[in-house]
Design a protein around this motif. Structure first.
Motif, short mmCIF file in Angstrom:
data_model
loop_
_atom_site.label_atom_id
_atom_site.label_comp_id
_atom_site.label_asym_id
_atom_site.label_seq_id
_atom_site.Cartn_x
_atom_site.Cartn_y
_atom_site.Cartn_z
N ARG A 1 -11.19 9.58 -2.19
CA ARG A 1 -10.13 8.62 -2.50
C ARG A 1 -10.72 7.41 -3.22
O ARG A 1 -10.96 6.36 -2.62
N GLY B 1 -9.48 5.19 -4.92
CA GLY B 1 -8.65 3.99 -4.90
C GLY B 1 -8.62 3.26 -3.58
O GLY B 1 -7.92 2.26 -3.44
N VAL B 2 -9.41 3.72 -2.61
CA VAL B 2 -9.42 3.11 -1.27
C VAL B 2 -10.66 2.25 -1.09
O VAL B 2 -11.76 2.63 -1.50
N SER C 1 0.82 -1.21 0.00
CA SER C 1 0.00 0.00 0.00
C SER C 1 0.85 1.26 0.00
O SER C 1 0.55 2.23 -0.70
N THR D 1 2.02 2.02 -3.44
CA THR D 1 0.98 2.27 -4.44
C THR D 1 0.73 3.76 -4.49
O THR D 1 0.62 4.42 -3.47
N GLU D 2 0.62 4.33 -5.65
CA GLU D 2 0.44 5.78 -5.81
C GLU D 2 1.55 6.54 -5.07
O GLU D 2 1.34 7.62 -4.53
N ALA E 1 -4.74 5.37 -2.16
CA ALA E 1 -5.09 3.99 -2.46
C ALA E 1 -4.79 3.11 -1.26
O ALA E 1 -3.99 3.45 -0.40
#
Length: 301
Positions: free
Chosen positions: A119, A121-122, A82, A85-86, A92
């Motif tokens: 968000r 992506g979460v 995590s 990521t991004e 995310a």
């Protein structure tokens, strides 16, 4: 000792399944291959981890301990993924939350609604649990964080207080008790009560409080939300004890009277439970910040 991450994940799948076959299916391998890998794990640790028979699998004491560590290791691996990521932002990730009844049904949906809208992506897995299961889940790594009300008895956990609520009595506006400014719970024993469904934290807490004085509540009906409780109170079915925040919200649209409870346990401190704040991904720390902001706004600070 040497452990492959895929073997740890396989063990978790099997431990959380009723049988080795179903656990193997979750890991996308054959039962024979899963059995061989579990035997290799048992050889590596020098202890039997599972009892296997025709009824399924059962963890040995060593298996229970191994499961706790395996969950923590895999949780940290997920955190590592995590974070990268991004580019390590809070845009995310996945968050698992164990929460008590009030949190899961009253204020978390609103907080998470805004948080997730910002968000895309979460993702979040929110589960309503009893207090003891929330504490256990944070300790063994089966959840990222817990939200609990009342005193916390747990070593090796960080506790972040973020808001305060109190329990009140809710009656119909035309009820004989409606004019009272405050009341002891024992004074309501002669009236029927409406409670949350069996197994909820609040119901268990109230049952424990009245039992200490040798009393019991005349529980007429149990439902699944504070809104349902308030609608039944408004209809004259009975009285209800609930958090003041929930009572005031429903009082705006229903004919309800809210009475202060004159009890030492009426104040309920809300806390976030976690293992190590600094070890959490940015997205989870961002949610904790949002919860703390909510607590400040809720208290009028």
């Amino acid at each position: 000792m040497h452990f492959d991450l895929s073997d740890l994940r396989l063990f978790i799948h099997i431990a959380e399944s009723p049988s080795l076959t179903q656990g193997a299916r979750k890991a996308f391998i054959s039962p024979a291959a899963a059995s061989a890998r579990i035997k290799s794990l048992e050889t590596e640790v020098g202890n039997r981890l599972l009892y296997r028979d025709s009824r399924g699998v059962e963890l040995t004491p060593a298996g229970q301990l191994f499961l706790q560590h395996a969950r923590l290791i895999m949780r940290q691996v997920d955190y590592l993924k995590s974070e990268f990521t991004e580019y390590g932002t809070d845009a995310a990730g996945h968050i698992r939350i164990f929460a008590n009844t009030t949190a899961a049904t009253e204020f978390l949906p609103e907080i998470l609604g805004d948080f997730l809208a910002e968000r895309p992506g979460v993702t979040v897995d929110l589960q309503e649990r009893l207090s003891r299961d929330i504490v256990r889940g944070v300790l063994d790594g089966s959840t990222d964080l817990g939200i609990i009300a009342g005193p916390v008895k747990a070593e090796n956990l960080q506790v972040i207080h973020f808001s305060t609520d109190r329990l009140v009595l809710v009656t119909p506006k035309d009820h004989p008790l409606a004019g009272r400014q405050s009341i002891r719970l024992a004074e309501t024993a002669g009236y029927p009560h409406i409670g949350l469904h069996e197994g909820t934290t609040l119901l268990r807490f109230l049952q424990e409080q009245v039992a200490e004085n040798g009393n019991s509540l005349n529980m007429r009906i149990k439902v699944y939300s504070f809104e349902a409780m308030c609608r039944l109170v408004e209809s004259g079915v009975g009285l209800a004890v609930m958090p003041d925040s929930a009572a005031r919200r429903h009082q705006r649209t229903m004919n309800l009277a809210v009475i202060e409870l004159n009890e030492p346990w009426r104040v309920r401190e809300r806390s976030i439970l976690l293992r190590d704040l600094e070890a959490l991904p940015k997205v989870i720390r961002a949610l904790i910040d949002r919860l703390q902001t909510y607590g400040l706004e809720d208290s009028g600070s």
